[in-house]
Design an enzyme around this catalytic site. Structure first.
Site, PDB file in Angstrom:
ATOM      1  N   ASN A   8      -8.389   8.800   1.115  1.00  0.00           N
ATOM      2  CA  ASN A   8      -8.446   7.518   0.401  1.00  0.00           C
ATOM      3  C   ASN A   8      -9.734   7.536  -0.413  1.00  0.00           C
ATOM      4  OD1 ASN A   8      -8.681   4.833  -0.420  1.00  0.00           O
ATOM      5  ND2 ASN A   8      -8.014   3.992   1.525  1.00  0.00           N
ATOM      6  N   ARG A  83      -4.056   8.014  -1.276  1.00  0.00           N
ATOM      7  CA  ARG A  83      -3.926   6.700  -1.877  1.00  0.00           C
ATOM      8  C   ARG A  83      -4.105   6.864  -3.382  1.00  0.00           C
ATOM      9  NH1 ARG A  83      -8.540   2.133  -2.305  1.00  0.00           N
ATOM     10  NH2 ARG A  83      -7.303   0.461  -3.221  1.00  0.00           N
ATOM     11  N   HIS A 171      -3.487  -3.295  -3.893  1.00  0.00           N
ATOM     12  CA  HIS A 171      -3.712  -3.374  -2.444  1.00  0.00           C
ATOM     13  C   HIS A 171      -2.394  -3.325  -1.667  1.00  0.00           C
ATOM     14  CE1 HIS A 171      -7.708  -5.430  -3.534  1.00  0.00           C
ATOM     15  NE2 HIS A 171      -7.996  -4.211  -3.085  1.00  0.00           N
ATOM     16  N   ARG A 231     -16.430  -7.059  -9.832  1.00  0.00           N
ATOM     17  CA  ARG A 231     -15.386  -7.330 -10.823  1.00  0.00           C
ATOM     18  C   ARG A 231     -15.210  -8.830 -11.004  1.00  0.00           C
ATOM     19  NH1 ARG A 231     -10.746  -3.765  -8.281  1.00  0.00           N
ATOM     20  NH2 ARG A 231     -12.290  -3.166  -6.707  1.00  0.00           N
ATOM     21  N   GLU A 366      -4.895   1.399   5.956  1.00  0.00           N
ATOM     22  CA  GLU A 366      -4.180   2.056   4.869  1.00  0.00           C
ATOM     23  C   GLU A 366      -3.876   3.508   5.196  1.00  0.00           C
ATOM     24  OE1 GLU A 366      -5.997  -0.333   1.035  1.00  0.00           O
ATOM     25  OE2 GLU A 366      -7.281   1.068   2.106  1.00  0.00           O
TER      26      GLU A 366
END
Length: 380
Positions: A8, A83, A171, A231, A366
């Site tokens: 990831n 990912r 996500h 962000r 994840e």
């Protein structure tokens, strides 16, 4: 004796998981190389932390291989799962990462500049280290592929929608994992209307109805919706036109929106919520106020999209660990059926609500979702 490795990759880290290959992969080792650049270090969960020094993704992977070698214990890595943040219009399921596939994914780099190039850098590094292993990409956009049209489009000329200018959402791997937990442990809630708040350095929220994503706060890129570490989140496009009229070019605007906005820009202190919560600077408080305000606003909107709300789930680094943020969100929305159990929240328990709307904290994973996808491909 076979194994799966998951990678990831972010701009400053490379997380990994090593699993024994089985129908439900068994975790053997987990960790990350963090602070990629001049002062990288390896952290193994429950084990060593070691300074590496200068490292890019290729060097990080080499260090990871040294860490997993004793644990492999004769196992062969048959598959490496990755990912990949943006799958665009083409990829809705896990995909073998052949060169033609990688070429298409490279064209999406401008839509996720903080993630996509690093995701692909990890793929190329893994191909060199494991030339005989299958490389599988899992896409953050895939979970949102079946949104209703009204939740996918912008009010632009339709030809741009056909060209791919649409709300993709991100996500998705995290939302996939949380949904699997609800299906297993909270089956009645799984059948209902749930908002999952993935709150971390990157942050988004997703409306999930009967296990399916119906709306997300993120859109065409990973900039929209909630303010994040650096962000901006939601912004009036007129602001960008104003910046352009003032002489800022696309690169300068992009750098500001991705790297110098959000909590970092508002506070002028840090992108890290822990630092802001510990600060007595009024700008830190203002940044947190705005962050909580946006979460509440999006929660109301997502509940409306589903026609009601049966549960809220917090996950991600902030969602899982910042009890004050959860308290401010839940404690100020009793009119929607959310009521906080303050002691359970402070203790970091799974169930932190006492009202008619369930409130849960579920750590996301994840890497396990990626490992499951690789196992499915190898055992098919």
């Amino acid at each position: 004796m076979s194994a799966i490795l998951t990678l990831n990759a972010g701009s400053s880290s490379l997380k990994f998981g090593l699993y024994h290959l089985s129908e439900e992969p068994e975790l053997l080792l987990k960790g990350q190389v963090e602070n990629l650049g001049p002062l990288a270090r390896l952290k193994v969960k429950g084990g060593e932390t070691r300074e590496i020094g200068p490292a890019d993704h290729a060097v990080a992977l080499h260090e990871i291989l040294q860490a997993i070698e004793p644990v492999l214990d004769g196992r062969v890595v048959l598959g490496v799962g990755h990912r990949v943040v943006h799958g665009g219009m083409n990829f809705g399921e896990p995909e073998v990462l052949t060169e033609p596939v990688l070429a298409k994914l490279r064209t999406l780099e401008p839509l996720a500049p903080l993630h996509q190039p690093h995701n692909l850098a990890a793929v190329y590094a893994a191909q060199k280290e494991f030339p005989e292993s299958v490389q599988i990409g899992c896409f953050d956009t895939a979970f949102h592929r079946h949104h209703p049209f009204v939740n996918d489009t912008y009010a632009l000329p339709y030809k741009y929608y056909e060209q791919g200018v649409r709300r993709y959402g991100f996500h998705g791997i995290s939302y996939d994992y949380i949904t699997s937990c609800l299906r297993r442990d909270w089956p009645e809630l799984y059948k209902g209307r749930v908002v999952v708040a993935h709150l971390g350095n990157g942050a988004s929220m997703c409306a999930i109805k009967a296990g399916q994503s119906v709306s997300s706060t993120m859109g065409f890129s990973a900039l929209d919706g909630l303010p994040m570490g650096s962000r901006c989140g939601q912004i009036d496009p007129g602001v960008l036109l104003y910046f352009m009229a003032q002489g800022m070019d696309a690169n300068a605007i992009s750098d500001m929106l991705y790297n110098d906005s959000g909590l970092k820009g508002l506070s002028g202190i840090s992108h890290d919520m822990r630092t802001l919560l510990d600060s007595d600077d009024p700008h830190a408080a203002q940044a947190i106020d705005y962050y909580v305000f946006r979460i509440k606003r999006e929660l109301g909107a997502l509940a409306t999209v589903m026609g009601g709300l049966d549960g809220v789930v917090f996950c991600g680094g902030i969602g899982e660990h910042a009890a004050p943020i959860r308290a401010r969100v839940v404690g100020e929305m009793e009119f929607m059926g959310l009521k906080l159990d303050a002691a359970a929240n402070d203790a970091g328990e799974t169930r932190i609500g006492t009202g008619p709307v369930e409130v849960l904290v579920i750590p996301t994973d994840e890497e396990r979702v990626i490992a499951r996808s690789v196992a499915d491909a190898l055992l098919a």
